[in-house]
Design a protein around this motif. Structure first.
Motif, PDB file in Angstrom:
ATOM      1  N   ARG A   1      47.916  -2.933  30.230  1.00 39.09           N
ATOM      2  CA  ARG A   1      48.163  -3.146  31.434  1.00 39.09           C
ATOM      3  C   ARG A   1      47.343  -4.738  31.837  1.00 39.09           C
ATOM      4  NH1 ARG A   1      43.629   0.386  30.684  1.00 39.09           N
ATOM      5  NH2 ARG A   1      45.076   2.132  30.129  1.00 39.09           N
ATOM      6  N   ALA A   2      47.833  -4.914  32.995  1.00 40.78           N
ATOM      7  CA  ALA A   2      47.480  -6.150  33.496  1.00 40.78           C
ATOM      8  C   ALA A   2      47.289  -5.757  35.312  1.00 40.78           C
ATOM      9  CB  ALA A   2      48.276  -7.204  33.623  1.00 40.78           C
ATOM     10  N   TYR A   3      46.101  -6.121  35.625  1.00 41.06           N
ATOM     11  CA  TYR A   3      45.613  -5.995  37.096  1.00 41.06           C
ATOM     12  C   TYR A   3      45.736  -7.294  37.771  1.00 41.06           C
ATOM     13  CZ  TYR A   3      44.261  -0.973  37.008  1.00 41.06           C
ATOM     14  OH  TYR A   3      44.402   0.511  37.108  1.00 41.06           O
ATOM     15  N   ASP A   4      46.107  -7.433  38.908  1.00 39.88           N
ATOM     16  CA  ASP A   4      45.925  -8.925  39.509  1.00 39.88           C
ATOM     17  C   ASP A   4      44.589  -9.273  39.977  1.00 39.88           C
ATOM     18  OD1 ASP A   4      48.712  -9.318  39.441  1.00 39.88           O
ATOM     19  OD2 ASP A   4      49.234  -8.694  41.676  1.00 39.88           O
ATOM     20  N   ILE A   5      44.105 -10.407  39.689  1.00 38.55           N
ATOM     21  CA  ILE A   5      42.858 -10.787  40.533  1.00 38.55           C
ATOM     22  C   ILE A   5      43.399 -12.279  40.942  1.00 38.55           C
ATOM     23  CG2 ILE A   5      41.077  -9.806  39.035  1.00 38.55           C
ATOM     24  CD1 ILE A   5      40.958 -12.374  37.309  1.00 38.55           C
ATOM     25  N   HIS A   6      42.542 -13.269  41.338  1.00 41.55           N
ATOM     26  CA  HIS A   6      42.987 -14.435  41.818  1.00 41.55           C
ATOM     27  C   HIS A   6      43.950 -14.577  42.845  1.00 41.55           C
ATOM     28  CE1 HIS A   6      42.550 -18.973  42.208  1.00 41.55           C
ATOM     29  NE2 HIS A   6      41.724 -18.744  41.446  1.00 41.55           N
ATOM     30  N   ASP A   7      43.994 -13.506  43.812  1.00 41.52           N
ATOM     31  CA  ASP A   7      44.843 -13.269  44.618  1.00 41.52           C
ATOM     32  C   ASP A   7      44.620 -13.456  46.092  1.00 41.52           C
ATOM     33  OD1 ASP A   7      43.287 -11.288  45.023  1.00 41.52           O
ATOM     34  OD2 ASP A   7      44.559  -9.584  44.712  1.00 41.52           O
ATOM     35  N   ALA A   8      43.346 -14.108  46.710  1.00 44.27           N
ATOM     36  CA  ALA A   8      43.394 -14.236  47.786  1.00 44.27           C
ATOM     37  C   ALA A   8      44.238 -15.278  48.614  1.00 44.27           C
ATOM     38  CB  ALA A   8      41.960 -14.722  48.098  1.00 44.27           C
ATOM     39  N   LEU A   9      44.934 -16.213  47.996  1.00 47.68           N
ATOM     40  CA  LEU A   9      45.972 -16.878  48.446  1.00 47.68           C
ATOM     41  C   LEU A   9      47.281 -16.273  48.507  1.00 47.68           C
ATOM     42  CD1 LEU A   9      44.859 -20.413  46.602  1.00 47.68           C
ATOM     43  CD2 LEU A   9      44.126 -19.267  48.871  1.00 47.68           C
ATOM     44  N   LEU A  10      47.331 -15.158  48.098  1.00 42.78           N
ATOM     45  CA  LEU A  10      48.805 -14.546  47.990  1.00 42.78           C
ATOM     46  C   LEU A  10      48.938 -13.545  49.126  1.00 42.78           C
ATOM     47  CD1 LEU A  10      51.456 -14.243  46.244  1.00 42.78           C
ATOM     48  CD2 LEU A  10      50.250 -12.273  44.918  1.00 42.78           C
ATOM     49  N   THR A  11      49.851 -13.977  50.046  1.00 40.78           N
ATOM     50  CA  THR A  11      50.156 -13.147  51.346  1.00 40.78           C
ATOM     51  C   THR A  11      50.665 -11.680  50.864  1.00 40.78           C
ATOM     52  OG1 THR A  11      52.292 -13.950  51.838  1.00 40.78           O
ATOM     53  CG2 THR A  11      50.247 -15.418  52.526  1.00 40.78           C
ATOM     54  N   ASP A  12      50.722 -10.807  51.735  1.00 37.73           N
ATOM     55  CA  ASP A  12      51.354  -9.676  51.589  1.00 37.73           C
ATOM     56  C   ASP A  12      52.809  -9.703  51.655  1.00 37.73           C
ATOM     57  OD1 ASP A  12      48.901  -8.231  51.440  1.00 37.73           O
ATOM     58  OD2 ASP A  12      48.852  -7.629  53.738  1.00 37.73           O
ATOM     59  N   LEU A  13      53.390 -10.734  52.258  1.00 35.56           N
ATOM     60  CA  LEU A  13      54.620 -10.918  52.477  1.00 35.56           C
ATOM     61  C   LEU A  13      55.281 -11.128  51.010  1.00 35.56           C
ATOM     62  CD1 LEU A  13      57.103 -11.100  54.362  1.00 35.56           C
ATOM     63  CD2 LEU A  13      56.556 -13.617  54.695  1.00 35.56           C
ATOM     64  N   ALA A  14      54.442 -11.799  50.349  1.00 29.59           N
ATOM     65  CA  ALA A  14      54.841 -12.511  48.969  1.00 29.59           C
ATOM     66  C   ALA A  14      54.605 -11.507  47.767  1.00 29.59           C
ATOM     67  CB  ALA A  14      54.305 -13.756  48.465  1.00 29.59           C
ATOM     68  N   ARG A  15      54.006 -10.531  47.862  1.00 32.61           N
ATOM     69  CA  ARG A  15      53.227  -9.736  46.847  1.00 32.61           C
ATOM     70  C   ARG A  15      54.657  -8.931  46.160  1.00 32.61           C
ATOM     71  NH1 ARG A  15      48.014  -9.055  46.100  1.00 32.61           N
ATOM     72  NH2 ARG A  15      46.626 -10.072  47.911  1.00 32.61           N
ATOM     73  N   PRO A  16      55.473  -8.371  47.023  1.00 32.74           N
ATOM     74  CA  PRO A  16      56.476  -7.726  46.374  1.00 32.74           C
ATOM     75  C   PRO A  16      57.255  -8.566  45.291  1.00 32.74           C
ATOM     76  CG  PRO A  16      56.572  -7.297  48.774  1.00 32.74           C
ATOM     77  CD  PRO A  16      55.574  -8.240  48.326  1.00 32.74           C
ATOM     78  N   VAL A  17      57.596  -9.787  45.779  1.00 34.77           N
ATOM     79  CA  VAL A  17      58.080 -10.864  44.763  1.00 34.77           C
ATOM     80  C   VAL A  17      57.438 -10.879  43.441  1.00 34.77           C
ATOM     81  CG1 VAL A  17      58.855 -13.157  44.384  1.00 34.77           C
ATOM     82  CG2 VAL A  17      59.123 -11.862  46.568  1.00 34.77           C
TER      83      VAL A  17
END
Length: 211
Positions: A171-187
């Protein structure tokens, strides 16, 4: 082992009443390192290393110790003798019941004009968890749970997908994600989840999972 996601690249692992924290930097919560038995820091960039947060954790709890590379250790060793340990690629140690192996040497390339700094990743408990810091380091043994730097100035989604394929975690969990907006997360969720070949997961800061 309990995994608690903190903001950005900071993660908290709890096992047998002991706590290990990785990369409580300036993008993470102010108290991210407080109460930890062990703190690991992958490199000196401020979103991973915040000197004030670490000093507060060390001052608040005399048992807290840090393992990190030299560029970070040199900023803390004098004030906390015997509690800040310098490590590099190939080192292995046990701290507060966690077995840790160090993998990697350099930060990923941000731009050819920007000098590369040292970066290390930490493999916990024989591959139960791997946190690579800011690099796409592939450990020399199987990884069950990969902390995946999903979005950064130094990567693109094709590299992220290929990295998961190469590591082959369960499994892989996202980190380093503070720059990723909620709008882009589904992509990102759709493309990484569909192409990387491993279970792709994301936790909100403060949420937890059993590993």
């Amino acid at each position: 082992m309990k995994f608690i996601k903190k903001s950005h690249s900071c993660v908290r692992l709890e096992k047998d009443g002991r706590t290990l924290v990785i990369d409580p930097g300036g993008f993470s919560e102010q108290d991210a390192a407080l109460g930890a038995d062990v703190v690991l820091v992958t490199h000196e960039h401020p979103d991973h290393f915040d000197e004030g947060r670490l000093r507060s954790a060390l001052e608040a709890r005399p048992e807290t110790e840090i393992w990190t590379l030299r560029s970070v250790a040199d900023q803390l060793t004098a004030a906390f003798p015997g509690r800040v340990h310098t490590v590099g690629h190939g080192d292995a140690f046990t701290a507060a019941g966690f077995d840790v192996r160090v993998h990697g040497e350099l930060h990923a390339v941000i731009h050819p004009d920007i000098p590369r700094i040292t970066n290390v990743g930490f493999l916990i408990d024989g591959g139960k968890v791997f946190h690579p810091g800011d690099a796409l380091t592939v450990p020399d043994q199987p990884v069950e749970t990969l902390m995946l730097p999903v979005m950064a100035p130094w990567n693109k989604i094709s590299e992220v997908i290929d990295y998961v394929r190469e590591v082959e975690p369960r499994r892989a969990y996202d980190i380093h994600d503070a720059l990723l907006t909620d709008l882009a997360r589904p992509v990102y969720d759709r493309q990484i989840g569909g192409l990387a070949g491993a279970e792709h997961l994301r936790l909100a800061p403060g949420a937890s999972a059993e590993l």
